[in-house]
Design a protein around this motif. Structure first.
Motif, PDB file in Angstrom:
ATOM      1  N   VAL A 120       0.868  -1.137   0.086  1.00 50.13           N
ATOM      2  CA  VAL A 120       0.174  -0.144  -0.438  1.00 50.13           C
ATOM      3  C   VAL A 120       0.734   1.323   0.154  1.00 50.13           C
ATOM      4  CG1 VAL A 120      -1.423   1.137   1.155  1.00 50.13           C
ATOM      5  CG2 VAL A 120      -1.748  -1.156   1.024  1.00 50.13           C
ATOM      6  N   ASP A 121       2.178   1.389   0.848  1.00 49.54           N
ATOM      7  CA  ASP A 121       2.725   2.531   0.801  1.00 49.54           C
ATOM      8  C   ASP A 121       3.250   2.542  -0.840  1.00 49.54           C
ATOM      9  OD1 ASP A 121       4.098   4.307   2.379  1.00 49.54           O
ATOM     10  OD2 ASP A 121       5.776   3.060   2.330  1.00 49.54           O
ATOM     11  N   ILE A 122       4.188   1.527  -1.127  1.00 51.40           N
ATOM     12  CA  ILE A 122       4.814   1.973  -2.844  1.00 51.40           C
ATOM     13  C   ILE A 122       3.846   2.386  -3.557  1.00 51.40           C
ATOM     14  CG2 ILE A 122       5.565   0.780  -4.364  1.00 51.40           C
ATOM     15  CD1 ILE A 122       6.831  -1.003  -2.664  1.00 51.40           C
ATOM     16  N   ALA A 123       2.741   1.570  -3.503  1.00 55.67           N
ATOM     17  CA  ALA A 123       1.220   2.401  -4.565  1.00 55.67           C
ATOM     18  C   ALA A 123       0.568   3.611  -4.344  1.00 55.67           C
ATOM     19  CB  ALA A 123      -0.165   1.683  -4.306  1.00 55.67           C
ATOM     20  N   GLN A 128       1.905   9.170  -5.625  1.00 53.19           N
ATOM     21  CA  GLN A 128       1.323  10.660  -5.562  1.00 53.19           C
ATOM     22  C   GLN A 128       3.483  11.303  -6.016  1.00 53.19           C
ATOM     23  OE1 GLN A 128       2.012  10.413  -0.840  1.00 53.19           O
ATOM     24  NE2 GLN A 128      -0.314  10.865  -1.124  1.00 53.19           N
ATOM     25  N   TYR A 129       4.372  10.745  -5.359  1.00 52.20           N
ATOM     26  CA  TYR A 129       6.038  11.565  -5.742  1.00 52.20           C
ATOM     27  C   TYR A 129       5.977  12.192  -7.141  1.00 52.20           C
ATOM     28  CZ  TYR A 129       8.104  10.350  -1.416  1.00 52.20           C
ATOM     29  OH  TYR A 129       7.691   9.600  -0.322  1.00 52.20           O
ATOM     30  N   PRO A 130       5.536  11.574  -8.584  1.00 55.39           N
ATOM     31  CA  PRO A 130       5.622  11.810  -9.603  1.00 55.39           C
ATOM     32  C   PRO A 130       4.930  12.874  -9.892  1.00 55.39           C
ATOM     33  CG  PRO A 130       4.777   8.929 -10.079  1.00 55.39           C
ATOM     34  CD  PRO A 130       4.603   9.913  -8.486  1.00 55.39           C
ATOM     35  N   ARG A 131       3.919  13.145  -9.318  1.00 53.76           N
ATOM     36  CA  ARG A 131       3.346  14.907  -8.860  1.00 53.76           C
ATOM     37  C   ARG A 131       4.246  15.916  -8.533  1.00 53.76           C
ATOM     38  NH1 ARG A 131      -1.826  13.042  -6.587  1.00 53.76           N
ATOM     39  NH2 ARG A 131      -2.478  11.001  -7.818  1.00 53.76           N
ATOM     40  N   LYS A 132       4.725  15.300  -7.181  1.00 55.15           N
ATOM     41  CA  LYS A 132       5.334  16.080  -6.333  1.00 55.15           C
ATOM     42  C   LYS A 132       6.880  16.028  -7.346  1.00 55.15           C
ATOM     43  CE  LYS A 132       3.633  14.445  -1.885  1.00 55.15           C
ATOM     44  NZ  LYS A 132       3.792  14.322  -0.681  1.00 55.15           N
ATOM     45  N   ILE A 133       7.392  15.086  -7.666  1.00 60.82           N
ATOM     46  CA  ILE A 133       8.611  15.649  -8.138  1.00 60.82           C
ATOM     47  C   ILE A 133       8.470  16.714  -9.863  1.00 60.82           C
ATOM     48  CG2 ILE A 133      10.316  14.350 -10.384  1.00 60.82           C
ATOM     49  CD1 ILE A 133      10.268  12.068  -8.599  1.00 60.82           C
ATOM     50  N   LEU A 134       7.286  16.014 -10.765  1.00 67.49           N
ATOM     51  CA  LEU A 134       6.962  17.626 -11.421  1.00 67.49           C
ATOM     52  C   LEU A 134       6.616  18.902 -11.235  1.00 67.49           C
ATOM     53  CD1 LEU A 134       6.412  17.835 -14.280  1.00 67.49           C
ATOM     54  CD2 LEU A 134       4.107  17.171 -14.117  1.00 67.49           C
TER      55      LEU A 134
END
Length: 172
Positions: A120-123, A128-134
Motif C-alpha cells: 500500500v505504501d509503495i502504491a 504521489q511522488y511523480p506529481r511532487k517531482i514534476l
C-alpha cells in the motif's frame, strides 16, 4: 502347566495386518504403515516446548545427590529430547529430515500484514511522488529561466586604433 500355556492364543497387535497368499498356509504378519507419531507443523515450536520441558527435567535433578546429579541430568535430558524427536513428525517428515525454517502461523500472519502495508505504501508513493517531482522540476526550470532573464553581459568596448601602414611602422 503345559496345558494352560497351550490354551492361550496369541493375537496380533492392532497395528499389524495379516498378509494373505502365503505358500505354507501360515499367516504372515506385516506392520501397518500408519504413522503414530505426533504430527506438528513447526520444528521451532517443538524446540521451544523441549526447552520448557527441559527446565522441569532440571528441577527433578534437585532431589538427586550432588555427586551424581550432573551426569544423570545430562542423560535424562538427552533421553527426553531423543524420545520426543523420535515420536514427532514435522509436516509428515522425521525430525532429522524436517527443515528448521518453517514459520509458525502467527509469524506468517504478521509477515503478510507487513507485506500488505509495504504494498500500500509503495502504491501510494507511485501515485504521489511523480506529481511532487514534476512540481519541483517545474519550479527549478522557472527559477533558472528567471536567472537567465536577469543576466545581461556587460562588455566594455575598447578603443582600437588602426595603424595605416604596418610596414611604415616597422621602419620608423
Amino acid at each position: 502347566m503345559e496345558g494352560a500355556l497351550a490354551s492361550v492364543a496369541l493375537s496380533a497387535p492392532r497395528d499389524v495386518e495379516r498378509v494373505a497368499g502365503t505358500d505354507d498356509g501360515a499367516p504372515v504378519l506385516a506392520t501397518s504403515r500408519k504413522d503414530f507419531r505426533v504430527r506438528c507443523t513447526s520444528k521451532r515450536a517443538v524446540t521451544e516446548m523441549l526447552e520448557l520441558c527441559g527446565r522441569f527435567v532440571q528441577k527433578l535433578g534437585d532431589a538427586l545427590p550432588e555427586e551424581i546429579r550432573e551426569p544423570v541430568l545430562r542423560d535424562a535430558q538427552w533421553t527426553f529430547e531423543s524420545a520426543v524427536q523420535e515420536n514427532v513428525s514435522i509436516n509428515g517428515q522425521a525430525w532429522q529430515e524436517a527443515s528448521d525454517n518453517y514459520f509458525m502461523d502467527s509469524d506468517i500472519k504478521v509477515l503478510e500484514d507487513q507485506f500488505d502495508e509495504i504494498i500500500v505504501d509503495i502504491a501510494t508513493k507511485r501515485k504521489q511522488y511523480p506529481r511532487k517531482i514534476l512540481e519541483c522540476v517545474i519550479k527549478i526550470i522557472k527559477a533558472k529561466q528567471e536567472i537567465l532573464k536577469q543576466y545581461h553581459p556587460v562588455v566594455h568596448s575598447l578603443d582600437l586604433k588602426h595603424d595605416p601602414d604596418p610596414v611604415l611602422a616597422c621602419i620608423n
